[in-house]
Design a protein around this motif. Sequence first.
Motif, PDB file in Angstrom:
ATOM      1  N   GLU A 124       0.826  -1.206   0.000  1.00  0.00           N
ATOM      2  CA  GLU A 124       0.000   0.000   0.000  1.00  0.00           C
ATOM      3  C   GLU A 124       0.860   1.257   0.000  1.00  0.00           C
ATOM      4  O   GLU A 124       1.968   1.287   0.548  1.00  0.00           O
ATOM      5  N   ALA A 125       0.318   2.312  -0.633  1.00  0.00           N
ATOM      6  CA  ALA A 125       0.902   3.660  -0.628  1.00  0.00           C
ATOM      7  C   ALA A 125       2.306   3.699  -1.224  1.00  0.00           C
ATOM      8  O   ALA A 125       3.175   4.437  -0.747  1.00  0.00           O
ATOM      9  N   MET A 126       2.531   2.923  -2.281  1.00  0.00           N
ATOM     10  CA  MET A 126       3.803   3.025  -2.998  1.00  0.00           C
ATOM     11  C   MET A 126       3.836   4.368  -3.717  1.00  0.00           C
ATOM     12  O   MET A 126       2.812   4.839  -4.229  1.00  0.00           O
ATOM     13  N   LYS A 127       5.022   4.956  -3.802  1.00  0.00           N
ATOM     14  CA  LYS A 127       5.116   6.327  -4.300  1.00  0.00           C
ATOM     15  C   LYS A 127       5.032   6.426  -5.819  1.00  0.00           C
ATOM     16  O   LYS A 127       4.302   7.252  -6.365  1.00  0.00           O
ATOM     17  N   ASP A 128       5.802   5.595  -6.530  1.00  0.00           N
ATOM     18  CA  ASP A 128       5.883   5.731  -7.979  1.00  0.00           C
ATOM     19  C   ASP A 128       6.225   4.395  -8.625  1.00  0.00           C
ATOM     20  O   ASP A 128       6.335   3.360  -7.942  1.00  0.00           O
ATOM     21  N   LEU A 129       6.427   4.413  -9.923  1.00  0.00           N
ATOM     22  CA  LEU A 129       6.651   3.179 -10.672  1.00  0.00           C
ATOM     23  C   LEU A 129       7.926   2.473 -10.221  1.00  0.00           C
ATOM     24  O   LEU A 129       7.968   1.230 -10.166  1.00  0.00           O
ATOM     25  N   SER A 130       8.960   3.222  -9.897  1.00  0.00           N
ATOM     26  CA  SER A 130      10.214   2.598  -9.497  1.00  0.00           C
ATOM     27  C   SER A 130      10.054   1.756  -8.240  1.00  0.00           C
ATOM     28  O   SER A 130      10.742   0.737  -8.058  1.00  0.00           O
ATOM     29  N   GLU A 131       9.141   2.144  -7.376  1.00  0.00           N
ATOM     30  CA  GLU A 131       8.920   1.373  -6.153  1.00  0.00           C
ATOM     31  C   GLU A 131       8.211   0.061  -6.442  1.00  0.00           C
ATOM     32  O   GLU A 131       8.526  -0.969  -5.836  1.00  0.00           O
TER      33      GLU A 131
END
Length: 297
Positions: A191-198
């Motif tokens: 949950e609440a991953m920041k962006d695509l890289s994460e």
Amino acid sequence: MLYSKIPAAQKRAAFRRSLDSGKLLRIPGAFNPLSANLIQQKGFEGVYISGAVIAADLGLPDIGLTTLTEVANRGGQISRMTDLPTLIDADTGFGEPMNVARTVQTLEDAGVAGLHIEDQVNPKRCGHLDGTAIADSDTAVKRIRAATDARRDPNLLVMARTDIRAVEGLSAAVDRAKELVDAGADAIFPEAMKDLSEFEAMRGAIDVPLLANMTEFGKSELLTNEQLANVGVNIVIYPVSLLRLAMGAAERGLDTLVAEGSLNSEVANMQTRARLYELNDYAGYNTFDESVFNFSL
């Protein structure tokens, strides 16, 4: 007509096969059975049942106030109407390990194809709010073990959700995800991953299906299906989107009624009576009714 003719066990098996296909499964959130019918007719791969939406539908905030009974009731209402697999938000399992076990079996009886259990402390709160408190590793692992031990259908997908990213960062989320996979989780919902890289980093760390939550107004960047598929995400959910769209339209309609004294200017934006009847299969019910009640002397 009436309910889906596909047994829950078949939906679960089909869901497992879909996850093995390598294709991104698009799973919008239904806020009621009628919207689940619409999701199916539009060609999506599954139906999501959001705890936040259930709470909002009851006029409550998403802070752990709903009960297992309320969630299972809505899960059953939606699951029985659609041929698609349903994935339901089981919060923290509504308690500790024995409660989690009961939750799994209750939701299994409701006909869902999968569920996710998260690692927040009780009572939980929306994962995109500040101030989230995370359970320790031992508690999180015991919940997942209890969930997998309790299921009777091995195809019921037990997904582990971790909310630790927003509190302790990406590295902690990756470590927690690995622990939950080792505990038996069939899939991971970070949950609440920041962006695509994460998401890409999480994909590289685990070898089970990965879910992306594309909820509006939250902590995560809204990414396209193509972007998510390209980094190996298996499922994307849009948990509250249909409710937000519907409530936005409802609010605009009420404002129009107050301002103009009628809804004449909004009629063109409404779902027609014919379309509503089509979604609810009035024709099928009518045919059934005629076959039952028609008779000759």
